[in-house]
Design a protein around this motif. Structure first.
Motif, PDB file in Angstrom:
ATOM      1  N   MET A   1       0.815  -1.204   0.000  1.00 23.79           N
ATOM      2  CA  MET A   1       0.000   0.000   0.000  1.00 23.79           C
ATOM      3  C   MET A   1       0.850   1.256   0.000  1.00 23.79           C
ATOM      4  SD  MET A   1      -3.316  -0.304  -0.073  1.00 23.79           S
ATOM      5  CE  MET A   1      -3.821   1.288   0.501  1.00 23.79           C
ATOM      6  N   VAL A   2       1.943   1.267   0.751  1.00 22.79           N
ATOM      7  CA  VAL A   2       2.695   2.503   0.931  1.00 22.79           C
ATOM      8  C   VAL A   2       3.847   2.648  -0.056  1.00 22.79           C
ATOM      9  CG1 VAL A   2       2.051   2.767   3.344  1.00 22.79           C
ATOM     10  CG2 VAL A   2       4.131   1.518   2.776  1.00 22.79           C
ATOM     11  N   ILE A   3       4.129   1.631  -0.842  1.00 24.50           N
ATOM     12  CA  ILE A   3       5.120   1.608  -1.917  1.00 24.50           C
ATOM     13  C   ILE A   3       6.561   1.576  -1.410  1.00 24.50           C
ATOM     14  CG2 ILE A   3       5.957   2.702  -4.038  1.00 24.50           C
ATOM     15  CD1 ILE A   3       3.102   1.648  -4.291  1.00 24.50           C
ATOM     16  N   LEU A   4       6.975   2.568  -0.642  1.00 19.68           N
ATOM     17  CA  LEU A   4       8.368   2.648  -0.202  1.00 19.68           C
ATOM     18  C   LEU A   4       8.652   1.667   0.942  1.00 19.68           C
ATOM     19  CD1 LEU A   4       8.770   6.534  -0.054  1.00 19.68           C
ATOM     20  CD2 LEU A   4       9.453   5.009  -1.899  1.00 19.68           C
ATOM     21  N   GLU A   6      10.883   1.792   3.281  1.00 20.79           N
ATOM     22  CA  GLU A   6      11.070   2.483   4.557  1.00 20.79           C
ATOM     23  C   GLU A   6       9.727   2.854   5.186  1.00 20.79           C
ATOM     24  OE1 GLU A   6      12.540   3.528   1.686  1.00 20.79           O
ATOM     25  OE2 GLU A   6      14.579   2.787   2.056  1.00 20.79           O
ATOM     26  N   ASP A   7       8.783   3.261   4.362  1.00 20.06           N
ATOM     27  CA  ASP A   7       7.448   3.583   4.863  1.00 20.06           C
ATOM     28  C   ASP A   7       6.759   2.324   5.383  1.00 20.06           C
ATOM     29  OD1 ASP A   7       7.919   6.193   4.142  1.00 20.06           O
ATOM     30  OD2 ASP A   7       6.623   6.147   2.362  1.00 20.06           O
ATOM     31  N   ALA A   8       6.934   1.221   4.676  1.00 23.62           N
ATOM     32  CA  ALA A   8       6.340  -0.045   5.116  1.00 23.62           C
ATOM     33  C   ALA A   8       6.916  -0.457   6.476  1.00 23.62           C
ATOM     34  CB  ALA A   8       6.588  -1.140   4.079  1.00 23.62           C
ATOM     35  N   ASP A   9       8.217  -0.236   6.670  1.00 22.63           N
ATOM     36  CA  ASP A   9       8.824  -0.520   7.975  1.00 22.63           C
ATOM     37  C   ASP A   9       8.177   0.311   9.070  1.00 22.63           C
ATOM     38  OD1 ASP A   9      10.583  -2.360   6.892  1.00 22.63           O
ATOM     39  OD2 ASP A   9      12.288  -0.968   6.810  1.00 22.63           O
ATOM     40  N   ASP A  10       7.947   1.589   8.797  1.00 24.32           N
ATOM     41  CA  ASP A  10       7.308   2.474   9.781  1.00 24.32           C
ATOM     42  C   ASP A  10       5.897   2.002  10.114  1.00 24.32           C
ATOM     43  OD1 ASP A  10       9.585   4.045   9.800  1.00 24.32           O
ATOM     44  OD2 ASP A  10       8.739   5.601   8.493  1.00 24.32           O
ATOM     45  N   VAL A  11       5.139   1.653   9.081  1.00 24.21           N
ATOM     46  CA  VAL A  11       3.759   1.190   9.287  1.00 24.21           C
ATOM     47  C   VAL A  11       3.760  -0.123  10.073  1.00 24.21           C
ATOM     48  CG1 VAL A  11       1.693   0.312   8.119  1.00 24.21           C
ATOM     49  CG2 VAL A  11       2.795   2.398   7.306  1.00 24.21           C
ATOM     50  N   LEU A  12       4.675  -1.011   9.739  1.00 21.23           N
ATOM     51  CA  LEU A  12       4.759  -2.292  10.446  1.00 21.23           C
ATOM     52  C   LEU A  12       5.084  -2.080  11.920  1.00 21.23           C
ATOM     53  CD1 LEU A  12       4.704  -5.371  10.272  1.00 21.23           C
ATOM     54  CD2 LEU A  12       7.147  -5.285   9.739  1.00 21.23           C
ATOM     55  N   GLN A  13       6.022  -1.201  12.188  1.00 22.14           N
ATOM     56  CA  GLN A  13       6.379  -0.906  13.573  1.00 22.14           C
ATOM     57  C   GLN A  13       5.182  -0.349  14.334  1.00 22.14           C
ATOM     58  OE1 GLN A  13       9.788   1.613  14.032  1.00 22.14           O
ATOM     59  NE2 GLN A  13       9.546   1.773  16.226  1.00 22.14           N
ATOM     60  N   GLU A  14       4.473   0.600  13.739  1.00 25.46           N
ATOM     61  CA  GLU A  14       3.289   1.169  14.387  1.00 25.46           C
ATOM     62  C   GLU A  14       2.208   0.111  14.595  1.00 25.46           C
ATOM     63  OE1 GLU A  14       2.748   4.145  15.827  1.00 25.46           O
ATOM     64  OE2 GLU A  14       4.886   4.458  15.431  1.00 25.46           O
ATOM     65  N   ILE A  39      -5.476  -3.863  11.931  1.00 28.01           N
ATOM     66  CA  ILE A  39      -4.632  -2.798  12.482  1.00 28.01           C
ATOM     67  C   ILE A  39      -3.668  -2.312  11.404  1.00 28.01           C
ATOM     68  CG2 ILE A  39      -2.816  -2.251  14.156  1.00 28.01           C
ATOM     69  CD1 ILE A  39      -4.192  -4.268  16.064  1.00 28.01           C
ATOM     70  N   ALA A  40      -3.047  -3.249  10.669  1.00 23.51           N
ATOM     71  CA  ALA A  40      -2.087  -2.890   9.615  1.00 23.51           C
ATOM     72  C   ALA A  40      -2.762  -2.086   8.506  1.00 23.51           C
ATOM     73  CB  ALA A  40      -1.436  -4.140   9.045  1.00 23.51           C
ATOM     74  N   VAL A  41      -3.949  -2.480   8.119  1.00 19.44           N
ATOM     75  CA  VAL A  41      -4.692  -1.759   7.080  1.00 19.44           C
ATOM     76  C   VAL A  41      -4.991  -0.338   7.543  1.00 19.44           C
ATOM     77  CG1 VAL A  41      -6.969  -1.621   5.984  1.00 19.44           C
ATOM     78  CG2 VAL A  41      -5.668  -3.753   5.896  1.00 19.44           C
ATOM     79  N   ASN A  42      -5.497  -0.208   8.763  1.00 16.16           N
ATOM     80  CA  ASN A  42      -5.818   1.126   9.281  1.00 16.16           C
ATOM     81  C   ASN A  42      -4.562   1.986   9.398  1.00 16.16           C
ATOM     82  OD1 ASN A  42      -8.544   0.590   9.436  1.00 16.16           O
ATOM     83  ND2 ASN A  42      -8.443  -0.107  11.547  1.00 16.16           N
ATOM     84  N   GLU A  43      -3.474   1.412   9.852  1.00 15.67           N
ATOM     85  CA  GLU A  43      -2.218   2.154   9.956  1.00 15.67           C
ATOM     86  C   GLU A  43      -1.730   2.585   8.572  1.00 15.67           C
ATOM     87  OE1 GLU A  43      -0.429   3.358  12.637  1.00 15.67           O
ATOM     88  OE2 GLU A  43      -2.254   2.767  13.685  1.00 15.67           O
ATOM     89  N   PHE A  47      -1.337   6.384   7.464  1.00 16.82           N
ATOM     90  CA  PHE A  47      -0.017   6.823   7.024  1.00 16.82           C
ATOM     91  C   PHE A  47      -0.112   7.524   5.667  1.00 16.82           C
ATOM     92  CE2 PHE A  47       3.915   6.335   4.711  1.00 16.82           C
ATOM     93  CZ  PHE A  47       4.866   6.723   5.639  1.00 16.82           C
ATOM     94  N   LEU A  48      -0.848   6.912   4.739  1.00 17.14           N
ATOM     95  CA  LEU A  48      -1.002   7.504   3.409  1.00 17.14           C
ATOM     96  C   LEU A  48      -1.689   8.862   3.480  1.00 17.14           C
ATOM     97  CD1 LEU A  48      -1.954   4.363   1.306  1.00 17.14           C
ATOM     98  CD2 LEU A  48       0.171   5.688   1.157  1.00 17.14           C
TER      99      LEU A  48
END
Length: 142
Positions: A1-4, A6-14, A39-43, A47-48
């Motif tokens: 969903m977030v493409i990048l 690094e962004d996916a890492d941030d979303v996963l951590q959250e 939770i991952a979908v909502n995050e 994020f987007l």
């Protein structure tokens, strides 16, 4: 969903932080997998939305930025059809893209997607159908 990545890492951590903080609220009405996925979908969607607001503040277009990234990023080493597909997905509204990705890439059933998103199966089918038509049209036009 977030493409990048690094962004996916941030979303996963959250996602895992939120799950850790709220595990006591997990009622077991759905599977742990579905609960974490939700939770991952909502995050991801949050994020987007935040990212788009930041980019709009600096007068940039999020979809154009991501399309440029897909075009030149080394991790998108697929053939041209895959790049076209990724660019086409970026033109979809976030929730439509989410449904498409959960169904097409993750091969989830409509029932599972319904549990994750809190949307009716009928709405999901319609959303997926519209997304698939838009993606097909966009790929053909390129």
């Amino acid at each position: 969903m977030v493409i990048l990545h690094e962004d996916a890492d941030d979303v996963l951590q959250e996602t895992f932080l939120k799950a850790w903080r709220n595990i006591g609220r997990f009622e077991g009405q759905s599977s742990l997998y579905t609960w974490l996925y939700r939770i991952a979908v909502n995050e991801s969607l949050n994020f987007l939305e935040k990212k788009k607001r930041r980019l709009l503040f600096f007068s940039s277009n999020h979809e154009e930025e991501m399309a440029r990234y897909v075009q030149h990023a080394p991790e998108f080493d697929g053939d041209e059809v895959e790049r076209r597909l990724q660019r086409a997905l970026l033109t979809l509204p976030d929730k439509q893209r989410l449904v498409f990705q959960l169904r097409y890439y993750d091969e989830l059933s409509y029932e599972a997607i319904s549990e994750i998103t809190g949307t009716s199966v009928g709405s999901l089918k319609a959303s997926y159908h519209h997304a698939a038509k838009k993606v097909e049209q966009s790929v053909k036009e390129e």
